[in-house]
Design a protein around this motif. Structure first.
Motif, PDB file in Angstrom:
ATOM      1  N   GLY A 243      58.078  77.520  63.886  1.00 24.04           N
ATOM      2  CA  GLY A 243      59.021  78.604  64.129  1.00 24.04           C
ATOM      3  C   GLY A 243      58.366  79.973  64.187  1.00 24.04           C
ATOM      4  O   GLY A 243      59.043  81.001  64.232  1.00 24.04           O
ATOM      5  N   ILE A 244      57.035  79.996  64.196  1.00 21.23           N
ATOM      6  CA  ILE A 244      56.347  81.293  64.126  1.00 21.23           C
ATOM      7  C   ILE A 244      55.985  81.805  65.519  1.00 21.23           C
ATOM      8  O   ILE A 244      55.672  81.029  66.419  1.00 21.23           O
ATOM      9  CB  ILE A 244      55.102  81.165  63.214  1.00 21.23           C
ATOM     10  N   CYS A 245      56.051  83.119  65.672  1.00 17.60           N
ATOM     11  CA  CYS A 245      55.626  83.781  66.905  1.00 17.60           C
ATOM     12  C   CYS A 245      54.153  84.145  66.700  1.00 17.60           C
ATOM     13  O   CYS A 245      53.826  85.142  66.062  1.00 17.60           O
ATOM     14  CB  CYS A 245      56.493  85.028  67.100  1.00 17.60           C
ATOM     15  N   LYS A 246      53.265  83.279  67.217  1.00 18.08           N
ATOM     16  CA  LYS A 246      51.835  83.412  66.881  1.00 18.08           C
ATOM     17  C   LYS A 246      51.185  84.648  67.478  1.00 18.08           C
ATOM     18  O   LYS A 246      50.188  85.141  66.962  1.00 18.08           O
ATOM     19  CB  LYS A 246      51.090  82.170  67.356  1.00 18.08           C
ATOM     20  N   SER A 247      51.737  85.131  68.594  1.00 23.89           N
ATOM     21  CA  SER A 247      51.130  86.307  69.236  1.00 23.89           C
ATOM     22  C   SER A 247      51.289  87.552  68.362  1.00 23.89           C
ATOM     23  O   SER A 247      50.688  88.586  68.628  1.00 23.89           O
ATOM     24  CB  SER A 247      51.782  86.555  70.597  1.00 23.89           C
ATOM     25  N   GLY A 248      52.149  87.444  67.332  1.00 19.73           N
ATOM     26  CA  GLY A 248      52.336  88.572  66.420  1.00 19.73           C
ATOM     27  C   GLY A 248      53.247  89.654  66.981  1.00 19.73           C
ATOM     28  O   GLY A 248      53.359  90.736  66.411  1.00 19.73           O
TER      29      GLY A 248
ATOM     30  N   GLN B 104      57.114  90.358  63.625  1.00 16.28           N
ATOM     31  CA  GLN B 104      56.714  90.120  62.233  1.00 16.28           C
ATOM     32  C   GLN B 104      57.886  89.534  61.453  1.00 16.28           C
ATOM     33  O   GLN B 104      58.985  90.068  61.506  1.00 16.28           O
ATOM     34  CB  GLN B 104      56.292  91.441  61.572  1.00 16.28           C
ATOM     35  N   PRO B 105      57.659  88.429  60.732  1.00 15.63           N
ATOM     36  CA  PRO B 105      58.767  87.855  59.957  1.00 15.63           C
ATOM     37  C   PRO B 105      59.211  88.758  58.802  1.00 15.63           C
ATOM     38  O   PRO B 105      58.417  89.542  58.284  1.00 15.63           O
ATOM     39  CB  PRO B 105      58.185  86.547  59.410  1.00 15.63           C
ATOM     40  N   VAL B 106      60.480  88.612  58.449  1.00 14.66           N
ATOM     41  CA  VAL B 106      61.006  89.252  57.232  1.00 14.66           C
ATOM     42  C   VAL B 106      60.902  88.210  56.125  1.00 14.66           C
ATOM     43  O   VAL B 106      61.340  87.077  56.301  1.00 14.66           O
ATOM     44  CB  VAL B 106      62.493  89.639  57.424  1.00 14.66           C
ATOM     45  N   GLN B 107      60.314  88.598  54.993  1.00  8.50           N
ATOM     46  CA  GLN B 107      60.166  87.648  53.881  1.00  8.50           C
ATOM     47  C   GLN B 107      61.140  87.989  52.752  1.00  8.50           C
ATOM     48  O   GLN B 107      61.376  89.159  52.482  1.00  8.50           O
ATOM     49  CB  GLN B 107      58.750  87.717  53.315  1.00  8.50           C
ATOM     50  N   ARG B 108      61.681  86.959  52.149  1.00  9.79           N
ATOM     51  CA  ARG B 108      62.489  87.205  50.952  1.00  9.79           C
ATOM     52  C   ARG B 108      61.905  86.424  49.773  1.00  9.79           C
ATOM     53  O   ARG B 108      61.691  85.234  49.849  1.00  9.79           O
ATOM     54  CB  ARG B 108      63.933  86.787  51.188  1.00  9.79           C
ATOM     55  N   ARG B 109      61.671  87.187  48.709  1.00  4.05           N
ATOM     56  CA  ARG B 109      61.080  86.624  47.486  1.00  4.05           C
ATOM     57  C   ARG B 109      62.159  86.445  46.418  1.00  4.05           C
ATOM     58  O   ARG B 109      63.250  86.995  46.533  1.00  4.05           O
ATOM     59  CB  ARG B 109      59.984  87.568  46.972  1.00  4.05           C
TER      60      ARG B 109
ATOM     61  N   LEU C  97      72.327  88.103  73.010  1.00  4.96           N
ATOM     62  CA  LEU C  97      72.143  87.010  72.051  1.00  4.96           C
ATOM     63  C   LEU C  97      70.940  87.331  71.180  1.00  4.96           C
ATOM     64  O   LEU C  97      69.870  87.652  71.710  1.00  4.96           O
ATOM     65  CB  LEU C  97      71.887  85.690  72.787  1.00  4.96           C
ATOM     66  N   ALA C  98      71.127  87.264  69.886  1.00  7.98           N
ATOM     67  CA  ALA C  98      69.989  87.365  68.964  1.00  7.98           C
ATOM     68  C   ALA C  98      69.475  85.948  68.756  1.00  7.98           C
ATOM     69  O   ALA C  98      70.263  85.001  68.675  1.00  7.98           O
ATOM     70  CB  ALA C  98      70.435  87.958  67.634  1.00  7.98           C
ATOM     71  N   PHE C  99      68.167  85.777  68.668  1.00 11.77           N
ATOM     72  CA  PHE C  99      67.633  84.439  68.415  1.00 11.77           C
ATOM     73  C   PHE C  99      66.317  84.527  67.663  1.00 11.77           C
ATOM     74  O   PHE C  99      65.663  85.578  67.650  1.00 11.77           O
ATOM     75  CB  PHE C  99      67.475  83.647  69.718  1.00 11.77           C
ATOM     76  N   GLY C 100      65.935  83.418  67.043  1.00 12.13           N
ATOM     77  CA  GLY C 100      64.685  83.400  66.285  1.00 12.13           C
ATOM     78  C   GLY C 100      64.629  82.168  65.413  1.00 12.13           C
ATOM     79  O   GLY C 100      65.274  81.158  65.707  1.00 12.13           O
ATOM     80  N   SER C 101      63.865  82.249  64.328  1.00  8.71           N
ATOM     81  CA  SER C 101      63.697  81.074  63.470  1.00  8.71           C
ATOM     82  C   SER C 101      63.669  81.468  62.002  1.00  8.71           C
ATOM     83  O   SER C 101      63.296  82.589  61.646  1.00  8.71           O
ATOM     84  CB  SER C 101      62.401  80.359  63.813  1.00  8.71           C
TER      85      SER C 101
END
Ligand code: S6P
Ligand code: ZN
Length: 187
Positions: A13-18, A21-26, A66-70
């Motif tokens: 599910g990652i966008c390797k080209s960068g 940037q993913p949002v992280q939740r801790r 449409l919003a989309f992603g992983s």
């Protein structure tokens, strides 16, 4: 807006080209969402792990888009409760969302403001339709990262407040090595 293409890894599910940037939740950002705050504090003190991350490849929030992603939910537990997303209603409550499981396995916990509850298990190759009005939270009860593609109307918005203050009516916890749905004692 012009058409465009973007790389998107179907396993991770990652966008390797960068380009995104993913949002992280801790754990520290979700301490109160877990049934066992002491177990959450322990996890925070021992490194505050990332519970999940999501990449929204497009969201310009306009009507008609449409919003989309992983989303990737990592395996693990806080006490006996599995790693999970915060969960939310869409601000435009009628906005539906489609998820497609890319890898791993997990649950989608859903509930309506009226109190209907639905828990669906999804595996790679399965699509899940979340109708409008249903709050949704992804839960990883497996041992691998649980990865899903999502698509929803760009103007949906996210209402986290309702879930943050009251939680979900039901929780998924591990009992005798198996996931079970129980009433949320805080509800
Ligand atoms: C957005 C969609 C997902 C979630 C993501 C993280 O409508 O449902 O992109 O944002 O899975 O979950 P949460 O509950 O922290 O937004
Ligand atoms: Zn959503």
């Amino acid at each position: 807006m012009k058409p465009y293409t973007i790389d998107f890894d179907l396993l991770t599910g990652i966008c390797k080209s960068g380009k995104v940037q993913p949002v992280q939740r801790r754990v520290s950002q979700m301490k109160m969402q877990f049934a066992d705050p002491e177990a959450a504090q322990k996890a925070i003190d021992s490194g505050d792990p990332v519970l999940y991350e999501f990449s929204t490849l497009l969201n310009d929030e306009k009507k008609g888009t449409l919003a989309f992603g992983s989303t990737i939910i990592y395996p693990g537990k806080i006490g006996d409760e599995y790693y999970m997303t915060k969960g939310h209603f869409h601000t435009i409550l009628d906005s539906a969302e489609v998820y497609y499981c890319l890898s791993g396995k997990g649950f989608m916990m859903m509930e309506t403001p009226e109190g209907d509850v639905d828990l669906q298990e999804v595996h790679p190759g399965e699509a899940l339709y979340v109708p409008g009005r249903w709050a949704h939270r992804s839960i990883n009860h497996g041992t691998e990262p649980f990865v899903m593609l999502f698509v929803y109307p760009g103007d949906s918005g996210h209402d986290y407040g309702t879930i943050e203050t009251k939680g979900y009516r039901k929780l998924v916890v591990e009992r005798d090595g198996k996931p079970v749905m129980i009433d949320n004692p805080k509800w």
